[in-house]
Design a protein around this motif. Structure first.
Motif, PDB file in Angstrom:
ATOM      1  N   HIS A 174       0.803  -1.216   0.000  1.00  0.00           N
ATOM      2  CA  HIS A 174       0.000   0.000   0.000  1.00  0.00           C
ATOM      3  C   HIS A 174       0.841   1.274   0.000  1.00  0.00           C
ATOM      4  O   HIS A 174       0.405   2.304  -0.502  1.00  0.00           O
ATOM      5  CB  HIS A 174      -0.886   0.038   1.253  1.00  0.00           C
ATOM      6  N   ASN A 201     -12.264   2.177   1.132  1.00  0.00           N
ATOM      7  CA  ASN A 201     -11.339   1.127   0.706  1.00  0.00           C
ATOM      8  C   ASN A 201     -11.223   1.043  -0.823  1.00  0.00           C
ATOM      9  O   ASN A 201     -11.030  -0.029  -1.391  1.00  0.00           O
ATOM     10  CB  ASN A 201     -11.740  -0.236   1.285  1.00  0.00           C
ATOM     11  N   SER A 258      -8.944  -1.414  -5.047  1.00  0.00           N
ATOM     12  CA  SER A 258      -9.789  -1.660  -3.881  1.00  0.00           C
ATOM     13  C   SER A 258      -9.123  -2.715  -3.012  1.00  0.00           C
ATOM     14  O   SER A 258      -8.416  -3.583  -3.524  1.00  0.00           O
ATOM     15  CB  SER A 258     -11.179  -2.123  -4.316  1.00  0.00           C
ATOM     16  N   TRP A 259      -9.333  -2.635  -1.710  1.00  0.00           N
ATOM     17  CA  TRP A 259      -8.644  -3.557  -0.802  1.00  0.00           C
ATOM     18  C   TRP A 259      -9.566  -4.023   0.310  1.00  0.00           C
ATOM     19  O   TRP A 259     -10.555  -3.367   0.637  1.00  0.00           O
ATOM     20  CB  TRP A 259      -7.391  -2.893  -0.219  1.00  0.00           C
ATOM     21  N   LEU A 260      -9.208  -5.179   0.879  1.00  0.00           N
ATOM     22  CA  LEU A 260     -10.068  -5.780   1.895  1.00  0.00           C
ATOM     23  C   LEU A 260      -9.261  -6.714   2.794  1.00  0.00           C
ATOM     24  O   LEU A 260      -8.760  -7.733   2.342  1.00  0.00           O
ATOM     25  CB  LEU A 260     -11.194  -6.580   1.228  1.00  0.00           C
ATOM     26  N   TRP A 272      -4.550   3.400   4.533  1.00  0.00           N
ATOM     27  CA  TRP A 272      -5.229   2.191   4.054  1.00  0.00           C
ATOM     28  C   TRP A 272      -5.844   1.405   5.215  1.00  0.00           C
ATOM     29  O   TRP A 272      -6.751   0.615   5.009  1.00  0.00           O
ATOM     30  CB  TRP A 272      -4.260   1.304   3.274  1.00  0.00           C
TER      31      TRP A 272
END
Length: 262
Positions: free
Chosen positions: A67, A91, A115-117, A216
């Protein structure tokens, strides 16, 4: 086409693609690194998958490294430039990345929605190309298209993790066969090892560079301008110029560091 921010089903599908071996052919397997290729119906689309086991690296650290754009400039020698353009949700954001291609090919660049998770012991980051009105294709670069690119990080205990990197791109040009071979045999394994080394050095670096700044993880720290998703469209490959580089032969450099490090 309107831009869709990925939902849980998209992340689950990406994870399944990373873990599945159906249709993939191993092209490299040495040390802790494996590289697979996949033949697509379209000869212009390149699909690669890589995996590296990172001992002595926490999954959270690897997630931070991927990130942290400030830190990326320290370790990613294939990168020419990268910056965040704006945020869509807590996100999801939009960013720019330019990539140094093997000589004598033209360099490529991308504008992507990322996009992140974090998901239990897994961390996922995925992107695909979008059109942003203020960042059209540049004269000196070939604007390439990410159909789906991303990372899956899986924790293997307190201080070990596995990283998958899957990329499906249209480089917008007919590439010579030596490029595809070089990427799978040299460029990709070297890139994975660079990420591993970067992770080992990150905790010490981060202690000296805004140690508490991780937007992030903490959305309230995000100072990027907001972007309306309606202002973006999906970047379609057929709307970009194709170039034919299939006849180019490889330039032998004096420094064959790719080969030495594999």
């Amino acid at each position: 086409m309107p831009v869709q921010i990925p939902d849980d089903a998209d992340f689950t599908s990406f994870k399944e693609q990373c873990e599945s071996l159906d249709g993939w052919t191993a092209r490299y397997n040495k040390g802790a690194v494996t590289v697979w290729c996949r033949e697509e119906e379209s000869k212009t689309i390149q699909k690669l998958k890589m995996r590296i086991v990172c001992k002595d690296v926490m999954a959270e650290t690897l997630y931070d490294v991927l990130h942290d754009t400030s830190y990326r400039k320290k370790w990613d020698s294939n990168m020419i430039d990268t910056f965040d353009i704006g945020r869509l949700t807590v996100n999801a954001d939009v960013g720019y990345y330019s990539w140094k291609c093997p000589s004598p090919l033209k360099n490529r660049d991308f504008v992507t929605m990322r996009s992140w998770l974090p998901l239990g012991n897994d961390y996922l980051i995925i992107n695909y190309s979008v059109k942003h009105p203020q960042y059209p294709p540049k004269k000196d670069y070939v604007r390439a298209v990410s159909l789906l690119t991303g990372y899956l990080i899986q924790s293997n205990g307190t201080n070990c993790c596995t990283l998958y990197y899957l990329t499906q791109i249209d480089p917008k040009g007919s590439l010579p066969k030596w490029v595809v071979n070089k990427v799978s045999q040299f460029v990709a394994p070297k890139a994975m090892r660079k990420i591993y080394k970067a992770c080992q050095k990150y905790p010490e670096w981060k202690r000296k560079h805004n140690p508490s700044l991780k937007p992030w993880m903490y959305p309230e720290q995000n100072t990027l301008p907001c972007i309306n998703v309606a202002d973006l469209t999906v970047q379609r490959a057929d709307s970009l110029e194709n170039i034919d580089e299939s006849g180019l032969s490889e330039e032998k450099s004096h420094n064959n560091s790719d080969e030495e490090e594999t």
